[in-house]
Design an enzyme around this catalytic site. Structure first.
Site, mmCIF file in Angstrom:
data_model
loop_
_atom_site.group_PDB
_atom_site.id
_atom_site.type_symbol
_atom_site.label_atom_id
_atom_site.label_comp_id
_atom_site.label_asym_id
_atom_site.label_seq_id
_atom_site.Cartn_x
_atom_site.Cartn_y
_atom_site.Cartn_z
ATOM 1 C CB CYS A 1 -0.975 -0.052 1.173
ATOM 2 S SG CYS A 1 -2.371 1.056 0.967
ATOM 3 C CG HIS B 1 -3.370 -3.690 3.472
ATOM 4 N ND1 HIS B 1 -2.370 -3.001 4.115
ATOM 5 C CD2 HIS B 1 -4.100 -2.760 2.811
ATOM 6 C CE1 HIS B 1 -2.498 -1.704 3.872
ATOM 7 N NE2 HIS B 1 -3.546 -1.533 3.074
ATOM 8 C CD GLU C 1 -0.861 -5.498 6.234
ATOM 9 O OE1 GLU C 1 -0.544 -6.061 5.171
ATOM 10 O OE2 GLU C 1 -1.147 -4.283 6.310
#
Lengths: 235, 716, 84
Positions: A87, A204, A206
């Site tokens: 990002c 993302h 994560e």
């Protein structure tokens, strides 16, 4: 795996990446302050996390790209070290010219946060080594500037070099305008450098590494890196 | 200077002179004008707020501090509060909403907690005029623009549409934070000799006297009010969160306050008053952004992203170093003393000298005259509704596509709701759930309000506002830990308005108490009027519940093929104030749901047991749009069809579209029906249909819809 | 000498200007049909101490290429005013 996550003023996904890497692949992860000039010894992976470094003022990632630690990261990348920008981290890598292209405001001019599907276009990179070609991963996006742009000639070049690693797609893997959330050129969601060791992506991983969060697909990227390192892969 | 010019009433001015034993000077008068405004002093509502019970087994900190705090086990606690930013958002939607989010996040930060999740209660005009659309657009982007950058996920909330909010939208921002019980910061712990340090942005003329602005009706020309609006900088807020938490980890903070309304004055005087000390502020030491600011301007500036931190003087260098690391301004601007005085000193000259307790706490209460509104007598009777079979289809589709019911993803997709990787159930669902990494438990969060019921029947509407937020929490299996509320009303100076305010608060307080839910924080916003228009009474309720594990969680929108659908609770709901009535009659009348404590307690116990016994796939409490809407939403979310077979005596508007009261639909696993029926026997239990393979939603004897039709109608 | 330098930053031709496109659409909806195109850029003002105008101009050019402008997507023009 020994990883470090760079913290810029305004980063807000640094803790998430640390949590995800240390729980999913038991990595030894540390936070690295942007004013440092050196990476810790024996670093296997550097992650530039998401967030709003310098408030996204001027241009997303522009000011972070001038931070002292970026020089060390450039040297590390030239030596074949693994660098991942997520990002805002992706935006920083393009501003630092470690990756081609630029990220412009989303086509609808609004911030978009939603679950997205992306298709793995390459599986011969350290970041995707555990994936099947064409495998669809579900990961959230959350950005206002995610429209990947490249001048037409540069685009031809990265396509020829097979630098596109992820494309936005439908749940079944087909790529069309409807599955492109932000208007990115050619549905591009993630690109890699020519050397194959610096990857930037807008979704993302994560945020999709635990079942409880609705998807574990992002965890496959951490798994890929871990098994690639274990095999002693080199770029 | 005249006391009226600063918004004080004559009796307040007399009280000031009495407390001081002299005339206040101009600076003192300006400061008291702001601190004794409705927004800061709660002078009109203090007598009402006493009705709330704030004690309970989970309460660690009740009202009075920056946020309420409840025990979530294992030495951890949740801090939460909701706050309004209505007037600023009406005038400058983007910045008004953004700084509302910023303010509530700093409240949570001020008690030492890590801001973990935000929710927003939004109230907009319903008719899609250009002005309403641009207000909505600005407010939604403002909330996103701030919350996203700060890195606090917006995980839920509630949006209401009614033309009473046209020109006077409501923005209520709630934040929840996690804090170790041992590390809670309060404003009571400052000691004489300590240093008052300002960390954050420089001080400018922003929002001078904004609190007083929030305490009067909006003028016709809102543009003339513009200079008072503050500008938010989420980047600095993010740095402030990081910096304060670094100082907390290093145990350098003795006490802390965020600077919201009335800036340095309210934060400093509050610390002194609560700690039983005095405080001297040196105006010339405050880093300013504008030139030639007067001491009172500095004292009252509402520049955003600033915290007042009380520290031991010997730690100043370490504090300053930390602030510099996070690119923040840092200045020692004052000292804690033992004389109980709030002083502002400028270049050696004392310009303000007031008793600290008087600044924030001296304002006498106002007991406004109260009178039952005449309209209440005439609207109690409701016309009889029939349901022509051929109208059913159109009514259903209008209800499903009504802004109050339809898909809100265009709002919440503009908010980052996944950052911090704790969001287990995000926005768009009746209950939002976040994981607490610190103790591996889960917080279930809701927000709701029943403005139309409050208008028709203030006491019962207040009760229903609580119950609308509470029932989904019970249904999902969560135990409610505590409540915060935002009381949004028009001017209390009208006896009828004041009566409504009093009655709704009475209903709300009584219900929360009966349901064993302490009220630990809250906020009041009055004078929500624009020329010729006033808002509906809108007491927004925010609830925090606890789930030990996700195993105990019963979701919504997860119908399974072959499940049997049951309606629990009274078969009939109420049409008074319902969406059905609002659409058909464009006006509301009649008696809405009447609060029955025993029925609600019984619903709570059975709902919790249902979740624990794992006999269902899905549950949805019946809310706006009634039974039909609840079934339609379940089908849309699960993308499953259903066949609904009701007896003809139940094919009446009260059953199909009635709202209010403890009613819910359950999707029961076929082999668990006996357990389910056992739990709900003697409560009201009706088998209404089954979940089916065909992608259609059939109401036998009425009409049938394809799933695609309903989905696209709801999403459009 | 103190120089007041005005930098106009705009998106290069061929780079999608999402903001410009949205504003164009709005103005068209408001019946400004004579409007053919609109591109939105940034206006930066810098105050630079330098011995002469060329030096000031060159310093600002360096700032543009180092940070203020991303030459992959943006172009810029510089205008210099002498202040004192």
């Amino acid at each position: 795996m020994k990883a470090c996550v760079v913290v810029f003023p305004g980063s807000n996904c640094d803790r998430d990446v640390i949590h995800s890497l240390s729980t999913r692949v038991k990595a030894n992860v540390s936070a690295l302050w942007y004013e440092e000039h050196k990476l810790p010894q024996d670093t296997d992976l550097v992650v530039l996390p998401g967030g709003f470094s310098y408030g996204d003022y001027l241009r997303c990632g522009a000011m972070a790209a001038t931070a002292p630690i970026l020089n060390a990261i450039k040297g590390y990348a030239e030596g074949g070290g693994l660098v991942l920008g997520i990002c805002n981290g992706f935006q920083i890598l393009t501003e630092a010219r470690l990756l081609p292209g630029a990220l412009l405001a989303n086509k609808n001019l609004k911030f978009i946060c939603r679950q997205c599907a992306v298709r793995a276009e390459r599986t011969d990179t350290p970041f995707t080594s555990n994936l099947q070609t064409g495998q669809v991963l579900k990961m959230p996006i959350a950005h206002h500037e995610g429209l990947y742009f490249l001048p037409p000639n540069d685009l031809k070049q990265i396509l020829a070099n097979k630098q596109v690693v992820f494309r936005y797609c439908n749940n079944d893997g087909t790529i069309d305008d409807k599955s492109n959330p932000n208007g990115s050129v050619d549905n591009i969601a993630g690109v890699i450098n020519k050397g194959g060791n610096v990857l930037g992506l807008m979704p993302h991983p994560e945020r999709a590494s635990e079942k409880i969060l609705g998807s574990e697909d992002g965890g496959l990227i951490w798994d890929s890196i871990a098994s690639w390192l274990k095999k002693g892969g080199r770029c | 200077m005249n006391y009226k010019a600063v918004g004080l009433r004559e009796e307040e001015y007399q009280a000031i002179k009495e407390l001081l034993g002299r005339e206040p000077n101009e600076s003192e008068l300006r400061i008291l004008g702001v601190m004794w405004s409705e927004h800061c002093s709660y002078k009109s509502t203090r007598p009402l707020l006493k009705m709330f019970n704030s004690e309970g087994k989970y309460v660690i900190q009740g009202p009075g501090e920056n946020a309420g705090i409840v025990d979530i086990g294992d030495g951890w606690a949740a801090a939460f509060k909701v706050e309004s930013h209505n007037h600023p958002s009406a005038v400058e939607p983007y910045q008004g909403a953004a700084t509302g989010v910023g303010g509530i996040i700093r409240d949570i930060l001020a008690v030492g907690a890590w801001p973990t999740a935000c929710l927003d209660g939004l109230f907009f005009g319903k008719t899609p005029r250009n002005s309403t659309l641009s207000l909505m657009d600005g407010i939604v982007s403002g909330i996103g623009g701030y919350g996203n950058a700060v890195g606090v996920p917006t995980v839920g909330g509630k949006t209401f549409f009614d033309d009473s909010y046209e020109g006077n939208p409501l923005v209520n921002a709630m934040c929840v934070g996690i804090v170790s019980q041992e590390k809670i910061i309060t404003s009571k712990t400052a000691k004489a000799g300590q240093l008052a340090v300002l960390i954050g942005s420089r001080t400018g003329r922003d929002g001078i006297a904004g609190a007083a602005f929030a305490s009067a009706e909006l003028a016709e020309d809102t543009k003339s009010s513009k200079p008072q609006v503050q500008i938010g900088d989420p980047f600095v807020e993010k740095l402030l969160i990081e910096c304060c938490h670094e100082l907390l980890r290093e145990k350098l903070i003795a006490s802390m306050q965020d600077m919201g309304a009335a800036g340095i004055t309210s934060s400093a005087s509050e610390i002194a008053a609560k700690s039983g000390t005095g405080i001297y502020i040196y105006a010339d030491k405050v880093p300013t952004r504008d030139e030639n600011m007067t001491p009172w301007e500095i004292a009252l500036s509402e520049s955003q992203e600033r915290m007042l931190v009380i520290i031991e003087p010997e730690n100043y260098e370490r504090v300053e170093k930390c602030a510099q690391k996070w690119l923040l301004e840092c200045a020692p601007i004052g000292e804690v003393t033992d004389d109980g005085r709030f002083k502002i000193i400028n270049n050696g000259k004392t310009v303000v000298d007031l008793p600290a307790e008087m600044v924030g706490g001296g304002c006498p209460e106002i007991h406004w005259p109260s009178q039952k509104p005449a309209y209440l007598e005439s609207i109690e009777t409701e016309r009889a509704y029939t349901l022509p079979q051929d109208a059913f289809r159109d009514i259903c589709l209008s209800i499903i596509s009504d802004p109050n019911v339809k898909d809100k993803s265009w709002i919440y997709e503009q908010y980052d709701h996944t950052v911090q990787i704790n969001t287990v159930v995000g926005p768009g669902n009746p209950v939002s759930v976040i994981r607490v990494k610190e103790n591996n438990k889960f917080l279930a969060l809701t927000m709701d309000c029943a403005p139309w019921s409050c208008w028709l029947d203030p006491y019962n509407g207040g009760a229903e506002s609580f119950l609308k937020a509470a029932r989904p929490l019970w249904a999902c299996g969560a135990e409610i830990l505590g409540m915060t509320d935002c009381l949004n009303y028009p001017s209390p100076e009208s006896p009828e308005n004041y009566w409504i305010l009093t009655e709704t608060v009475r209903g709300l307080a009584q219900t929360a108490k009966d349901m064993d839910c302490p009220v630990v924080s809250g906020n009041v916003s009055l004078y929500n009027e624009s020329p010729g228009k006033k808002i509906l009474p809108s007491p927004l309720v925010g609830l925090v519940g606890l789930l030990e594990t996700m195993e105990e969680f019963l979701p919504s929108g997860e119908l399974e093929e072959g499940d049997v659908l049951f309606l629990v609770g009274p078969k009939k709901g109420f049409l008074a104030g319902s969406l059905f009535q609002r659409l058909l009659d464009k006006s509301i009348q009649g008696k809405p749901a009447q609060y029955t404590p025993t029925a609600e307690i019984s619903f709570k116990e059975r709902a919790l047991r249902t979740a624990k016994d794992k006999c269902c796939s899905s549950v949805r409490v019946i809310g706006s749009g009634g039974l039909v809407t609840a079934i339609a939403k379940e089908c849309v979310f699960a993308q499953k069809g259903a066949s609904i077979n009701l007896k003809s005596e139940h094919l009446v508007p009260e059953v199909l579209f009635g709202e209010g009261g403890p009613r819910a639909i359950y999707s029961v696993k076929p082999d668990k029906i006996a357990i389910f029926e056992h739990i709900w026997q003697d409560f009201g239990l009706l088998k209404i249909g089954t979940v089916q393979k065909e992608k259609t939603l059939e109401f036998l004897g009425l009409s049938s819809f394809s799933l695609l039709e309903i989905t696209s109608c709801w999403r459009r | 000498m103190l120089y007041h330098i005005k930098v106009l930053v705009f998106l290069k031709d061929g780079v999608l200007d999402t903001q410009g496109k949205a504003v164009l659409g709005s103005l068209h909806r408001m019946n400004y049909t004579d409007l053919k195109d609109i591109r939105i850029g940034k206006y930066l003002q810098l105050w630079v101490e330098a011995s002469d105008e060329d030096t000031a101009r060159n310093r600002v050019k360096a700032m543009c290429s180092d940070l203020l402008v991303n030459n992959l997507i943006e172009d810029y023009t510089i205008e210099v005013d002498e202040l004192s």
